[in-house]
Motif scaffolding. Sequence first.
Motif, mmCIF file in Angstrom:
data_model
loop_
_atom_site.group_PDB
_atom_site.id
_atom_site.type_symbol
_atom_site.label_atom_id
_atom_site.label_comp_id
_atom_site.label_asym_id
_atom_site.label_seq_id
_atom_site.Cartn_x
_atom_site.Cartn_y
_atom_site.Cartn_z
ATOM 1 N N LEU A 180 4.147 4.277 -13.340
ATOM 2 C CA LEU A 180 3.021 3.704 -14.080
ATOM 3 C C LEU A 180 3.264 2.235 -14.411
ATOM 4 C CD1 LEU A 180 1.946 6.523 -16.567
ATOM 5 C CD2 LEU A 180 0.489 5.397 -14.878
ATOM 6 N N LEU A 181 4.485 1.928 -14.818
ATOM 7 C CA LEU A 181 4.810 0.531 -15.137
ATOM 8 C C LEU A 181 4.727 -0.358 -13.911
ATOM 9 C CD1 LEU A 181 7.800 0.980 -17.614
ATOM 10 C CD2 LEU A 181 5.494 0.180 -18.146
ATOM 11 N N TYR A 182 5.206 0.139 -12.778
ATOM 12 C CA TYR A 182 5.103 -0.636 -11.535
ATOM 13 C C TYR A 182 3.639 -0.924 -11.209
ATOM 14 C CZ TYR A 182 4.798 -1.517 -6.542
ATOM 15 O OH TYR A 182 4.476 -2.063 -5.326
ATOM 16 N N LEU A 183 2.803 0.091 -11.313
ATOM 17 C CA LEU A 183 1.385 -0.100 -11.013
ATOM 18 C C LEU A 183 0.709 -0.989 -12.054
ATOM 19 C CD1 LEU A 183 0.510 3.557 -9.939
ATOM 20 C CD2 LEU A 183 0.557 1.531 -8.464
ATOM 21 N N TYR A 184 1.157 -0.931 -13.298
ATOM 22 C CA TYR A 184 0.570 -1.757 -14.344
ATOM 23 C C TYR A 184 0.732 -3.240 -14.039
ATOM 24 C CZ TYR A 184 -0.358 -3.655 -19.005
ATOM 25 O OH TYR A 184 -0.863 -4.376 -20.059
ATOM 26 N N PHE A 185 1.890 -3.619 -13.494
ATOM 27 C CA PHE A 185 2.148 -5.024 -13.203
ATOM 28 C C PHE A 185 1.649 -5.451 -11.822
ATOM 29 C CE2 PHE A 185 5.280 -4.276 -16.567
ATOM 30 C CZ PHE A 185 5.053 -5.381 -17.364
ATOM 31 N N THR A 186 1.238 -4.488 -10.993
ATOM 32 C CA THR A 186 0.765 -4.837 -9.651
ATOM 33 C C THR A 186 -0.710 -4.496 -9.427
ATOM 34 O OG1 THR A 186 1.506 -2.684 -8.781
ATOM 35 C CG2 THR A 186 3.056 -4.554 -8.640
ATOM 36 N N GLN A 218 0.824 -1.205 0.000
ATOM 37 C CA GLN A 218 0.000 0.000 0.000
ATOM 38 C C GLN A 218 0.861 1.259 0.000
ATOM 39 O OE1 GLN A 218 -2.547 -0.432 3.381
ATOM 40 N NE2 GLN A 218 -3.838 -2.012 2.433
ATOM 41 N N ILE A 219 1.939 1.218 0.782
ATOM 42 C CA ILE A 219 2.837 2.371 0.839
ATOM 43 C C ILE A 219 3.472 2.620 -0.530
ATOM 44 C CG2 ILE A 219 5.004 3.253 1.803
ATOM 45 C CD1 ILE A 219 4.275 1.834 4.413
ATOM 46 N N LEU A 220 3.926 1.522 -1.172
ATOM 47 C CA LEU A 220 4.549 1.640 -2.486
ATOM 48 C C LEU A 220 3.552 2.183 -3.513
ATOM 49 C CD1 LEU A 220 6.698 -1.615 -2.654
ATOM 50 C CD2 LEU A 220 7.514 0.735 -2.397
ATOM 51 N N HIS A 221 2.304 1.767 -3.392
ATOM 52 C CA HIS A 221 1.290 2.249 -4.337
ATOM 53 C C HIS A 221 1.004 3.742 -4.135
ATOM 54 C CE1 HIS A 221 -0.755 -1.631 -5.967
ATOM 55 N NE2 HIS A 221 0.565 -1.707 -5.974
ATOM 56 N N VAL A 222 1.005 4.183 -2.862
ATOM 57 C CA VAL A 222 0.796 5.607 -2.592
ATOM 58 C C VAL A 222 1.953 6.425 -3.152
ATOM 59 C CG1 VAL A 222 0.654 7.368 -0.794
ATOM 60 C CG2 VAL A 222 -0.650 5.242 -0.558
ATOM 61 N N VAL A 223 3.180 5.942 -2.898
ATOM 62 C CA VAL A 223 4.368 6.638 -3.412
ATOM 63 C C VAL A 223 4.340 6.670 -4.943
ATOM 64 C CG1 VAL A 223 6.887 6.568 -3.595
ATOM 65 C CG2 VAL A 223 5.772 6.105 -1.395
ATOM 66 N N ALA A 224 4.004 5.533 -5.554
ATOM 67 C CA ALA A 224 3.951 5.463 -7.015
ATOM 68 C C ALA A 224 2.888 6.408 -7.565
ATOM 69 C CB ALA A 224 3.667 4.033 -7.464
ATOM 70 N N THR A 225 1.757 6.503 -6.872
ATOM 71 C CA THR A 225 0.690 7.413 -7.305
ATOM 72 C C THR A 225 1.180 8.855 -7.335
ATOM 73 O OG1 THR A 225 -1.022 5.939 -6.422
ATOM 74 C CG2 THR A 225 -1.631 8.247 -6.786
ATOM 75 N N TRP A 285 -4.386 2.224 -14.982
ATOM 76 C CA TRP A 285 -5.128 2.859 -16.075
ATOM 77 C C TRP A 285 -5.799 4.139 -15.610
ATOM 78 C CZ3 TRP A 285 -5.651 3.599 -20.964
ATOM 79 C CH2 TRP A 285 -6.799 4.227 -21.444
ATOM 80 N N GLN A 286 -6.378 4.137 -14.409
ATOM 81 C CA GLN A 286 -7.039 5.337 -13.901
ATOM 82 C C GLN A 286 -6.038 6.484 -13.735
ATOM 83 O OE1 GLN A 286 -8.874 4.042 -10.272
ATOM 84 N NE2 GLN A 286 -10.472 2.848 -11.312
ATOM 85 N N LEU A 287 -4.888 6.159 -13.169
ATOM 86 C CA LEU A 287 -3.870 7.193 -12.974
ATOM 87 C C LEU A 287 -3.319 7.683 -14.309
ATOM 88 C CD1 LEU A 287 -1.897 5.753 -9.919
ATOM 89 C CD2 LEU A 287 -3.520 7.649 -9.929
ATOM 90 N N PHE A 288 -3.106 6.736 -15.217
ATOM 91 C CA PHE A 288 -2.631 7.098 -16.546
ATOM 92 C C PHE A 288 -3.626 8.035 -17.213
ATOM 93 C CE2 PHE A 288 -2.728 6.254 -21.143
ATOM 94 C CZ PHE A 288 -1.425 6.539 -21.498
ATOM 95 N N HIS A 289 -4.880 7.721 -17.138
ATOM 96 C CA HIS A 289 -5.925 8.549 -17.736
ATOM 97 C C HIS A 289 -5.915 9.954 -17.138
ATOM 98 C CE1 HIS A 289 -9.800 10.069 -18.983
ATOM 99 N NE2 HIS A 289 -10.218 10.088 -17.728
ATOM 100 N N TRP A 290 -5.885 10.066 -15.818
ATOM 101 C CA TRP A 290 -5.955 11.378 -15.188
ATOM 102 C C TRP A 290 -4.665 12.175 -15.378
ATOM 103 C CZ3 TRP A 290 -10.204 13.647 -14.506
ATOM 104 C CH2 TRP A 290 -11.362 12.926 -14.203
ATOM 105 N N LEU A 291 -3.528 11.484 -15.417
ATOM 106 C CA LEU A 291 -2.272 12.181 -15.707
ATOM 107 C C LEU A 291 -2.345 12.873 -17.064
ATOM 108 C CD1 LEU A 291 0.783 12.821 -15.368
ATOM 109 C CD2 LEU A 291 1.238 10.575 -16.408
#
Length: 497
Positions: free
Chosen positions: A334-340, A6-13, A346-352
Motif C-alpha cells: 500500500l505504501l509503495y502504491l501510495y507514493f507511485t 505495471q508489473i510492480l503495480h500488479v504484484v503490489a495489488t 486509495w481504491q485498493l485500501f478501501h476495498w481491502l
Amino acid sequence: MNVLHQILHVVATVFVFLGAVPLIVAVVQFLLVGCQRFRHLYEDGPPCLPRTAVLVPAWNEAPVLASSVEALLAMRYPPDRLRVVVVDDASTDGTPTVMRELADHHPGRVVHLRRQDGGQGKAHTLNHGLAHVLGDDWAEAVLVMDADVVFDRDALLRMARHLADPGVGAVTAYIKEGSGGQGNYLTRSIAFEYITAQAAARRAQNALGAVACLAGGAQLHRRESLEAIGGRIDTSTLAEDTVTTFETQLTGRRVVFDGSATVLAEEPGDLAGLWKQRLRWARGNLQVTHRYRHLWFRPWKRREGDRLGSVLFGLIWFSLLWTPVLLTTSSASLLYLYFTDSDRSWQLFHWLWVVNLVCYLLILLMAAVVDPRTFRHCWREALLYPGLVSTTILLITAVPAVSLPLLENAGLLADDGSPQLLMIVVYAWLGLSLPLAWLAKLLTGTRLRRLAPVLLHLVGYGSLLAACLVAAWVQERQKAELTWDKTEKTGKVAAGR
C-alpha cells in the motif's frame, strides 16, 4: 520502465489483498462448521464406557488440585471405570500434602506418583505417568488433562462415546476460558479467541477429517492408539500435544473434536503471562511445521484416514502461521502504491478494508451462533478484537462517501498529491500494529507499564498474537533453549463455579 512499473503495480495489488487472507480463511472455517453433520459425529451409538485412567501432570499445583480432582470424581461416569493418576513433578509447594489427603479420601481411585527429579517439562512428566498407566492392562483409555481445568459433569461421557468407533484414536473437548466473563479485558478476549480457534475451527477440521491439535487440557486417547505411537509423548518440541495429534492421524486413526464436551480453564489475566504462554505455543507450531514439512500441500502422500496433507488444511495452518508476513506485506505494498499511484492506493485500501469488514462481521455473527453464552460475556472485546484504530478504519472505509469529505475538510488528503503523515500511518497500520503490540509487552516490565493496556487496546489482541509469532520466529532462528514455562494458576475457575 513503464512495463516494469505495471508489473510492480500488479504484484503490489496482489500483495495488498494478502492482508485479508487470515480473515477470509477464518470465514471459510465457520462455513465448514455445518458440514460436520455429514460426518455423523454426534449420532447416538452403542454405549461406550472404557476403563479410563485420568493422567494429571502437576508441578506446584496445590491451589487447584483438590478442586480439579474432586470435579473429576464427581463426573457422570461409572466410579469403577475411572481412576485419577496425578504425576507430581517434584513439586516444592503443598502439592504432596494435598495429594496424600485426596488419596486417603478416595482409596484406589486417586493415585499419587511423585518424580524426585523434575523440572524437565510437561511431556517428561506425562511419560512418567504413561509408563505407570500402560504398565498393566486395566486402562482401556487415557484422559490427559491439566491440573487446573474443570470438566463439565458430562464431558467424559460425551468424549468417550466416540471411541465406540474403532477408527477413532483420540477425542478432544472444547476448552473454554473459565472466568465466565468476570475477568478482565485479556481474559474476555481469550474467551472470544477460543470461540473462533476451537469451537469453530476444530469443528471445521472435523469436517475436513484433519484436526490440528488435541487440546492439552482435555484429550482422551484409546489405549491402542497411544501404543501405536510408541506409548510416549514427544519431548523434542514445545508442541507435544500437536505432535501427538499428527502422529495419531498418521497411524490411520481419526482425531475428533466434541464441542458439546466442555472444560473450563484458567487463562492468563496479565500481558506478561499471556505472552509467555503464546510464545511457547507459537514456537511449538513452528517446530511442528518444520517436522512435518514433507506433508504440507501433498494430498497424494496421505495415508488411509489422514488428510493432513490436504490443500485446505494447509491453507488454514499457514494463514495463521504467516499472518505477520501477510499483514506487513500488505502494508508495504500500500505504501509503495501510495507514493507511485495515490488514486489506486486509495481504491485498493478501501476495498481491502471493506473485505476485512465483511469478513469480520460474518465472524462476529457466526461466533454468536456457535457459542452464544460465551459471546454474551465478551461481545465488547469481540468488537474491539482488531483494536480501536483498526475498528475505526473499518468503519471509515465502509462509508467513503461520508469519510472522504471529512478527511478532505480536515486537510488529511492533499490536493497536490503530497504525502500526508496520517495517511501514511493509516496505510501502514496493518504492519505497524505488530511492533506496537510488541512494545506493549515490553512496557509491562517498566515504570511505563500502565501504558501497556492502553497501547494494547489501540493495536488489538489479534496484533498481539501476530507479534508473538514474530518473537517465536526470532527465538527459533537464534535456537533459543526449549523451556516449558508454566503459567501460574490461582484456582479461581473452580472457586467461581
